[in-house]
Design a protein around this motif. Structure first.
Motif: not given
Length: 462
Positions: A172-184, A209-220
């Motif tokens: 989806g374009g995002f990754l939360v690294k081990d030492d991070a609190s927010k997705p990058e 158009l309706v768009i569905f996504a799983r993660f909030i980071a994707e939605v934003k």
């Protein structure tokens, strides 16, 4: 709960009964107690089977405990085959025909197509490709996993759940690294594909158009993308976990009634049920999860009473990634749901052919008739034959033999790529030894010796 017990209702109707599928959840246990007290009970559900066939136990425990009993583990041991990590995963089923017959003894099933006249649905998968750098990152994370993810194999370690989540976040374009609190944000591959759809359907064709996504980071991220793409005068709305429940009704109303509100963005777990979005006839799945019921319910947001146009669903899948695994998993769960709820009569025939093909392929490989058969099936063929021979006899009683071109064994052998006469001769010559503990490789060598063929040596697997 105590107030409901004191009320002592004559009739309890449990709508969307799949929500009590977990037998030991507090909500489920409370409904079981109320059900034991009520004189009449009714459950309603469009998706009673969400992830596996035993989902129906808790619902039937509320409805009528005499159908499947009051002990979940006894029920599970009777109908499910456990395996995987610590033998806590369902890897197969047994006596599924008995389960289905009991389930349908007090059930009435009617599909949406039978009840109402709705337009057709069309499904499209659009492949998205990572850049070389993005693919290398995905492959590195995949190599760190403790289970075989690309083939949908059994999970062998609890840590793989985190890896699965990471892999899907990455597609989806995002990754939360081990030492991070927010997705990058590490990729725009899907966002770029979504841009093309928005420009084509919304801006170019003037459709909603309706768009569905799983993660909030994707939605934003999608909200930001749409804000940049939409021309002045066009608006978007969104429902996700951070949106208050009391505000969601007005958001849906705005999308349905305001011609200038052209895009609805929803988090699939939050906005995938209970709302009507028929102002649109096209829905894009930016990402999905493994829950079939959630996916099935979300399909109906645009395909329901009031819809007059053909409904189009577009899946965005990054090629050769977990996106494909999720779609395959959902397809398997859909098949199980249809088997248990709708197409239960057709199950027997397909399962019969599967058993025959497994035996044909295993014999063909072990006896050297073909070289490209599945090595795993060949290594397990002895057990497969011992468990399936009696089963096949039962199936033969159910189905009348057809003409040669429709013979099940011949059809199975043809699909495997081996002459059915060879399979038949093996079964005939070794019929008396099929149930013995002797390894099938010994039988294969005896066969080759009898026919003057070189012995097959046991080699190391590649």
């Amino acid at each position: 709960f105590e107030a409901l017990q004191e009320y002592d209702a004559d009739l309890i109707i449990c709508d969307e009964s799949q929500r009590i599928k977990t037998h030991d959840a507090e909500q489920s246990k409370a409904l079981h107690k109320l059900g034991d007290q009520a004189r009449y009970k009714l459950i309603l559900s469009g998706t009673p089977v969400q992830n596996n066939a035993i989902d129906i136990y808790s619902q039937y425990r509320f409805l009528d405990s005499t159908i499947f009993g009051e002990n979940f583990y006894k029920f599970r041991n009777r109908y499910a085959v456990m395996g995987g990590f610590n033998r806590k995963q369902i890897v197969g089923y047994k006596d599924l025909d008995g389960l289905i017959k009991k389930e349908h003894s007090i059930a009435f099933r009617i599909t949406k197509n039978e009840a109402i006249d709705l337009p057709e649905q069309t499904f499209e998968t659009r492949k998205v490709h990572f850049s070389k750098k993005e693919q290398e990152l995905y492959n590195r994370i995949k190599r760190d996993s403790y289970a075989e993810l690309d083939s949908g194999g059994q999970i062998t370690a609890t840590t793989v759940l985190t890896k699965l989540l990471r892999l899907q976040q990455l597609t989806g374009g995002f990754l939360v690294k081990d030492d991070a609190s927010k997705p990058e944000q590490v990729s725009r591959a899907k966002l770029d594909a979504l841009s093309d759809i928005i420009e084509d359907y919304v801006i170019g064709s003037g459709k909603k158009l309706v768009i569905f996504a799983r993660f909030i980071a994707e939605v934003k991220a999608i909200i930001d993308l749409v804000a940049k793409l939409l021309p002045r005068g066009m608006k978007q709305v969104a429902i996700y976990g951070d949106i208050k429940k009391e505000d969601r009704g007005d958001i849906v109303k705005q999308f349905q009634e305001d011609p200038n509100t052209t895009v609805f963005i929803g988090q699939i777990d939050t906005a995938g049920t209970g709302i009507t979005l028929t102002a649109a006839d096209t829905c894009v799945y930016y990402s999905k999860n493994f829950n079939y019921a959630t996916y099935s319910q979300s399909l109906s947001r645009i395909h329901r009473i009031g819809q007059r146009n053909i409904c189009t669903y577009i899946d965005l899948e990054v090629d050769k990634t977990i996106d494909e695994l999720i779609s395959q998993s959902l397809a398997k769960k859909e098949d199980m749901a249809k088997t248990v709820v709708d197409d239960w009569r057709g199950y027997f025939r397909s399962n019969y052919m599967k058993s025959l093909k497994e035996i044909c392929r295993g014999i063909a490989k072990t006896f050297g008739f073909i070289r490209d058969a599945d090595e795993k099936i060949a290594s397990n063929v002895a057990a497969a034959m011992r468990t399936n021979v009696e089963q096949i006899k039962e199936y033969e009683k159910r189905f009348e033999p057809g003409p040669p071109e429709q013979d099940p064994m011949q059809e199975a052998a043809a699909q495997v790529g081996v002459d059915v006469a060879l399979i038949a001769s093996v079964l005939q010559e070794f019929a008396d030894t099929l149930h013995r503990p002797e390894p099938l490789s010994h039988l294969a060598n005896n066969w080759r010796k009898m026919h003057g063929l070189p012995m097959r040596r046991k080699g190391r697997r590649r």
